[in-house]
Enzyme design. Structure first.
Site, PDB file in Angstrom:
ATOM      1  CG  ASP A  85      -0.297  -0.413   2.507  1.00 25.53           C
ATOM      2  OD1 ASP A  85       0.771  -1.045   2.488  1.00 25.53           O
ATOM      3  OD2 ASP A  85      -0.866  -0.104   3.561  1.00 25.53           O
ATOM      4  CD  GLU A 144       7.944   1.038   6.419  1.00 24.17           C
ATOM      5  OE1 GLU A 144       6.779   0.618   6.400  1.00 24.17           O
ATOM      6  OE2 GLU A 144       8.239   2.259   6.375  1.00 24.17           O
TER       7      GLU A 144
END
Length: 596
Positions: free
Chosen positions: A343, A541
């Site tokens: 996403d 991340e």
């Protein structure tokens, strides 16, 4: 065996929250079965496990707070992670009274005062936790030759202590005061803004824990997922009630396989079979579509409205659509994209001309048959059959081998593309394959969803695909797509789980060319992560494929540190390749190098 007498009430709770158009609806499975591994839960939660959803998932309070002008929070997730100071009903009653007193037009300051009075800061439901099985010198460190990489391994191992979280007892006693989903065991969280557990992140976290010899922590996290499936019938995207309408890529069965491979605890897998079967059936029953006479699955969501954790952003993109129905369909596509884990990405864009051009308004996730989801489900079926074989359940072995064969046939006939030489997502709107690079085009290699006897042929076509798309030309790792859209799952961002799928998949082909590329990419990934850590003291991340040793960017929030799956992948590859990788060895990457 623990009976779940109130699970049917969960369906009522869900039915109150589902309001999609007919084109987007799908039925839930029967959740009235008994399950092994079920745990008793707080009686109030059992009566209504989504009691706090009236605050955190939908309604006028959520809408008013999240769309305040000027906005109350820089990150929409902040509000829905806050703790209630009163019951949901009392909070709503007083909110409605405040709205009436302000003629339904409260100022941002009015709303701030209300939030300050009725909510507490995020994270108050959690306390830091040092895993009891953490080891200062796990055995994987002995497998690393380079002294700098070994010291880095020591520091990565210490990060597990920083990411440990335990829920306070009051969460299970008063779950309606929280958006967090109670679980029985402590967890390792991803890090940064992600202070709760996440489903697919946990696969790579657990792999890292197993290589760190933290078997109890890994088992506890898997058992948490068992408890969630046994209560809710599926695993939500993450550990919050506002994720109630969607899951993430189904990797629970793979987590169990990893644990069993490390511990030889076959009984753990056998005892979990009912739970694993139930999650598998949830996906194949509620995500299925028929394409070319094959039953395959797509990502989709069952809730209505914007994503609570990105409410303002979704409302803003929804303004492009002229009707409430069109807005609702767009919200559905956003949440389906979130279920995929990507996403967002141009992978899910279908333009009016059938390309991957556009922006989020072109999201069409539910109309794209994804290679990865169907490959994962094939893998699940094969593993469930394997676990039944250990238990001596021959009928079940046949049943799940048959399910796997049907999925494999669909993957071969719908998703394999001879011209591209790899698997491709399928566009159901335009009835054609989507010939755009993404690592998941090679995901069947990771889970061995291909005919092993054709490894040489597949290897040749995959290596040609890599060359044609110049995937080996990026100094910071292989990007998630080749489209520069500003979305976080597009170029130039590169993600640990996708590098893992590529590297392990190429290795599974077992040809010299594929294995050499696999090691080259693993080496490059270790080095770019090491360079970034040496400079910034962070594990990110995501990273930048175009620049060596640089964190990623784009998307809805700042790049996060921690970071669970990045740690897990590096620890595994230091364990596997630590004798082959040294800081001075070649990987086609140089400090400060940029892709031209």
């Amino acid at each position: 065996m623990f009976k779940l007498p109130t699970i049917s009430l969960l369906l009522v709770s869900w039915s109150c929250l589902v309001a999609l158009s007919q084109a987007k609806t799908y039925s839930l499975p029967d959740l009235t079965t008994d399950y092994n591994n079920a745990i008793p839960v707080d009686e109030e939660e059992a009566q209504d496990p989504f009691a706090s959803c009236k605050i955190y998932c939908e309604g006028n309070l959520l809408h008013t707070i999240q769309t305040a002008v000027p906005k109350l929070f820089a990150d929409s997730k902040t509000f829905v992670d806050m703790k209630l100071n009163n019951s949901p009903d009392k909070t709503l009653e007083d909110f409605n009274a405040m709205m009436e007193a302000k003629n339904q037009t409260p100022s941002s300051e009015d709303l701030k005062q209300f939030v300050d009075k009725y909510f507490s800061a995020p994270g108050t439901e959690l306390e830091k936790w040092t895993p009891t099985d953490w080891k200062e010198n796990p055995s994987f460190l002995d497998l690393i030759s380079d002294p700098d990489l070994k010291q880095w391994g020591v520091e990565l191992n210490s990060i597990w202590k920083d990411l440990g979280r335990k829920m306070k007892d009051e969460v299970s006693k008063n779950p309606e005061y929280y958006s967090i989903i109670p679980v029985p065991n402590p967890v390792i969280v991803p890090g940064g803004r992600f202070i709760e557990f996440y489903y697919w992140d946990s696969y790579w976290i657990i792999r890292g824990l197993l290589y760190s010899q933290m078997f109890d922590t890994a088992r506890g996290m898997i058992e948490n997922f068992f408890s969630i499936v046994n209560r809710f019938g599926f695993i939500p995207n993450g550990g919050r009630v506002y994720y109630h309408g969607r899951s993430q890529p189904p990797l629970l069965t793979g987590m169990v396989k990893s644990y069993v491979d490390f511990t030889n605890d076959d009984k753990f897998a056998i005892d979990a079979l009912d739970t694993l079967e139930h999650e598998f059936e949830f996906f194949v029953n509620n995500h299925n579509v028929t394409v070319k006479n094959h039953s395959l699955c797509v990502y989709r969501d069952s809730s209505s409205g914007p994503r609570p954790e990105s409410y303002r952003e979704d409302v803003e993109t929804g303004e492009e659509f002229p009707t409430d129905e069109a807005k609702e369909l767009h919200y559905s596509e956003l949440k389906a994209g979130a279920e995929s884990g990507m996403d967002f990405s141009s992978r899910w864009f279908i333009s009016p001309t059938g390309t991957n051009d556009g922006n989020r308004s072109a999201l069409s996730t539910t109309s794209i048959v994804p290679v990865d989801l169907n490959a994962y489900l094939y893998w699940n079926a094969k593993l469930i059959a394997e676990f039944h074989s250990k238990a001596g359940n021959t009928k079940k072995v046949t049943e799940y081998e048959t399910k796997a064969e049907k999925l494999l046939l669909g993957i071969q006939e719908v998703l394999w593309n001879e011209e591209a030489g790899v698997w491709l997502d399928y566009d159901m709107i335009n009835q054609k394959p989507r010939d755009y690079y993404t690592p998941t085009n090679l995901s069947p290699l990771w889970v061995k969803a291909f005919n092993i006897s054709e490894s040489e042929k597949i290897s040749a076509s995959v290596m040609a695909y890599i060359e044609r798309n110049k995937l080996d030309s990026f100094p910071g790792g292989v990007p998630n797509t080749l489209s520069y859209t500003g979305e976080q799952w597009d170029a130039p961002n590169v993600w640990a789980p996708m590098q893992y799928i590529l590297v392990e998949g190429l290795n599974n082909l077992n040809t010299p060319e594929a294995k050499n590329m696999s090691l080259k990419w693993a080496t490059r990934w270790v080095k770019t992560n090491f360079a970034a850590f040496s400079k910034d003291r962070h594990m990110y991340e995501k990273y930048n494929a175009d620049e060596f040793g640089v964190g990623g960017g784009g998307g809805e929030y700042e790049v996060q540190t921690g970071f669970g799956w990045s740690n897990g992948v590096i620890i595994e590859w230091l364990s596997k390749h630590g004798r082959d990788i040294s800081i001075g060895s070649g990987c086609g990457c140089l400090a400060g190098e940029k892709r031209q």
